[in-house]
Design a protein around this motif. Structure first.
Motif, mmCIF file in Angstrom:
data_model
loop_
_atom_site.group_PDB
_atom_site.id
_atom_site.type_symbol
_atom_site.label_atom_id
_atom_site.label_comp_id
_atom_site.label_asym_id
_atom_site.label_seq_id
_atom_site.Cartn_x
_atom_site.Cartn_y
_atom_site.Cartn_z
ATOM 1 N N ALA B 66 0.827 -1.203 0.000
ATOM 2 C CA ALA B 66 0.000 0.000 0.000
ATOM 3 C C ALA B 66 0.859 1.249 0.000
ATOM 4 C CB ALA B 66 -0.931 0.009 1.206
ATOM 5 N N LYS B 67 1.971 1.212 0.714
ATOM 6 C CA LYS B 67 2.765 2.415 0.903
ATOM 7 C C LYS B 67 4.232 2.144 0.565
ATOM 8 C CE LYS B 67 -0.308 5.446 2.529
ATOM 9 N NZ LYS B 67 -0.219 6.197 3.757
ATOM 10 N N ALA B 85 0.649 0.149 -4.811
ATOM 11 C CA ALA B 85 -0.718 0.458 -5.246
ATOM 12 C C ALA B 85 -1.127 1.825 -4.718
ATOM 13 C CB ALA B 85 -1.661 -0.637 -4.750
ATOM 14 N N TYR B 86 -0.293 2.835 -4.977
ATOM 15 C CA TYR B 86 -0.503 4.137 -4.342
ATOM 16 C C TYR B 86 0.254 5.199 -5.113
ATOM 17 C CZ TYR B 86 -2.175 6.614 -0.227
ATOM 18 O OH TYR B 86 -2.890 7.419 0.623
ATOM 19 N N PRO B 87 -0.373 6.358 -5.355
ATOM 20 C CA PRO B 87 0.366 7.429 -6.041
ATOM 21 C C PRO B 87 1.453 8.009 -5.129
ATOM 22 C CG PRO B 87 -1.981 8.012 -5.693
ATOM 23 C CD PRO B 87 -1.743 6.733 -4.976
ATOM 24 N N ASP B 112 -2.827 8.053 -10.733
ATOM 25 C CA ASP B 112 -3.941 8.699 -11.443
ATOM 26 C C ASP B 112 -3.679 10.171 -11.750
ATOM 27 O OD1 ASP B 112 -4.230 9.887 -8.944
ATOM 28 O OD2 ASP B 112 -6.422 9.668 -8.907
ATOM 29 N N VAL B 144 -9.183 6.881 -5.354
ATOM 30 C CA VAL B 144 -8.195 7.278 -6.352
ATOM 31 C C VAL B 144 -8.678 6.781 -7.713
ATOM 32 C CG1 VAL B 144 -5.787 6.977 -7.090
ATOM 33 C CG2 VAL B 144 -6.327 7.223 -4.647
#
Lengths: 366, 366
Positions: B66-67, B85-87, B112, B144
């Motif tokens: 996640a981070k 899985a994270y901008p 995104d 997101v």
């Protein structure tokens, strides 16, 4: 540490304004002293040995902890005067309690059963010392506690008749003060708690078990010391940092909130934005008003929902309010479990990092 | 480690049944392979490098995190194939991402925005490597994600036109699958997600940006692989342990729940009992059915409320059901944030402790 601007802190991160912390600590300590109340700050909020030592330096009588593991952390840092506000049950807790006493701690325990009293008695005997015991009375929060009145007598006598435990008096936690109430509702809870404790005290006095201490929680109490009646000591925790819920309950002003979470906008949309903190940063602790925190400087923005690592901020209208990369400070609903998620917080003063505050007692649930 | 009975574990503590874990991992891996889906298990559930390595050994293609902080933990343990899985937003994340790439990680990122694409591009350039990029599409969870269809085209082209980022395809997380829905409601979400992604894919194909990967979450998806349509890979997390909410959603049976919390009754009353775990042990994550967990062996008991260190169990009737000192096992509503509260879990097999499972990624929210 050299001066260090908060712009250099990665997010999400907990910021603690040290000016506000000091003002909160000094104010509550002074008010307790003015009323002759001993202050036993509950360290579950900050879980920091550095802040606990500061509370003692300012005049606190001792430190309250929720769990034996938190007591061990404080003891290891040389902070020896402890009130464990929790019944200690079972053979493993007995061994650890004995060890704590053998290593210099002066401990009081709140309890509501013979089983918990036996743990304390046996640990005290093994360590060759005494442990203060407060009998926890159920003042209608219906969590831990013996029923008030005559029902408290057998356990008080059981404790008083043993060597090792030293019967000291009564303990109450009126946790329903955090409920969805107006000020009149809170006043009635305090009045009822005082009545229950006074009746129980009178019964104990007649039985030759006069309490020397009557210990009351918490931050909602410490904000209303003039209404406490017969308490001799008080155990606020949240007052050091405060949070959205203590503001909503009228127990402090927003300016008294010392802790906030610094976050970054990671995804921006017409009617919502996503910040890089979710329930693993803020917890799902609720507020009566809905939402998960105060977004500082943005009264029109609602912290509406979360998943584990995402927070969703919304607003009315279809004009984007936030851009990707923007940093925000958010005061959480309930600060205590937030601190417990983070290994450390950043102690800041006027925008500069002055100190890393380690959460020494983080995760010590045992 | 010698055999060690769970009676010797202090409470509260997380127990993980290793037989159930292995069965869950093997079953989902086999089903994914049978359908030609690449498995990228989400490690946010266990946050353990030992279990992540086990997932790779069993055939997982890579690990989802996640981070960035979780990616760093996996990389440091020699687990190099990662999907973040994270901008990633801002200069500090850029520096850390560069470091991650320079130290052997093969990374894909879901994003995104151009800002997040720029972070990836710059880190890839600095490290002299490539980073796979998945464009996150908002498939109506509204977290997101760029809007689907034509709106996805500019960002896909922006990424594809740069050196460093390597455009790979689409990413979706239909988190509303966890909502209060019946099976027909969940089927409709999967159908809608598939439709949205198919339309978006067709537009990208016509623009010369055919996606080689279409990545889908999570445990509710992995329990319904036959309904996934066009996905090429899947990212379940909770499936390794399962919890009350995955049972309620029909995504597993109670026997598939590998993790529970061992607690002790510390205060017993006529109509309630108090256990030594509250929101700092279980979190306040909700269930549509109310309550905070399944009390194993006690279907008539409700885990009704919590404070930070206390859990309140209730039942109907006025007969005390539990005694002080009794130990219980509770399956939490949502296991992921529970694991994140605890430094370690106890890996058990047939009542004996076989291994301590460290929560290596605990608290890595940055």
């Amino acid at each position: 540490m050299p001066e260090w601007d908060i712009e250099r802190i990665d997010t999400p991160a907990v910021l603690v304004d040290l000016d506000v912390v000091e003002a909160n600590l000094i104010r509550v300590q002074a008010r307790a002293q003015a009323r002759g109340l001993a202050l036993w700050p509950h360290t579950k909020t900050h879980k920091s040995t550095w802040l606990a030592a500061k509370q003692l330096d300012l005049g606190a009588q001792g430190l309250t902890v929720a769990k034996l593991g938190e007591a061990e952390v404080m003891r290891a840092a040389g902070l020896h005067t402890l009130l464990i506000a929790y019944p200690l049950i079972g053979p493993i807790k007995l061994e650890r309690m004995t060890h704590l006493l053998e290593h210099g701690a002066t401990v009081r325990v709140a309890l509501d059963s013979r089983e918990a009293a036996d743990t304390v008695a046996e640990a005290a005997r093994r360590a060759g010392t005494e442990v203060g015991v407060l009998i926890e009375i159920d003042t209608e929060y219906h969590r831990v506690g013996v029923p008030p009145g005559e029902a408290a007598l057998p356990l008080a006598r059981y404790v008083a008749d043993q060597h090792g435990p030293r019967y000291q008096g009564l303990f109450s936690f009126a946790g329903h003060m955090s409920g969805n109430l107006d000020e009149e509702g809170r006043r009635r809870i305090l009045e009822r708690e005082a009545t229950i404790l006074a009746q129980t005290r009178d019964i104990l006095v007649r039985a030759g078990l006069a309490p020397e201490a009557i210990s009351l929680g918490g931050t909602h109490h410490s904000a209303r010391m003039e209404q406490l009646g017969l308490g001799t000591e008080i155990r606020p925790g949240t007052y050091i940092y405060n949070d959205r819920n203590t503001v909503i309950a009228g127990s402090c002003d927003e300016a008294d909130c010392a802790a906030s979470v610094l976050v970054t906008v990671v995804s921006a949309h017409e009617t919502w934005a996503v910040i890089d903190g979710g329930s693993k940063t803020f917890t799902f602790d609720q507020s009566h008003l809905g939402g998960f925190g105060i977004v500082r400087g943005w009264p029109e923005i609602v912290f509406e929902r979360m998943s584990e690592e995402h927070g969703i901020l919304t607003w009315s209208g279809r004009t984007p309010l936030l851009r990707v990369g923007e940093r925000l400070q958010i005061i959480p609903n309930h600060i205590c479990p937030v601190i417990n998620l983070h290994d450390a917080s950043y102690g800041v003063r006027r925008g500069q990092v002055e100190r890393i505050i380690r959460t020494d007692g983080r995760g010590k649930v045992q």
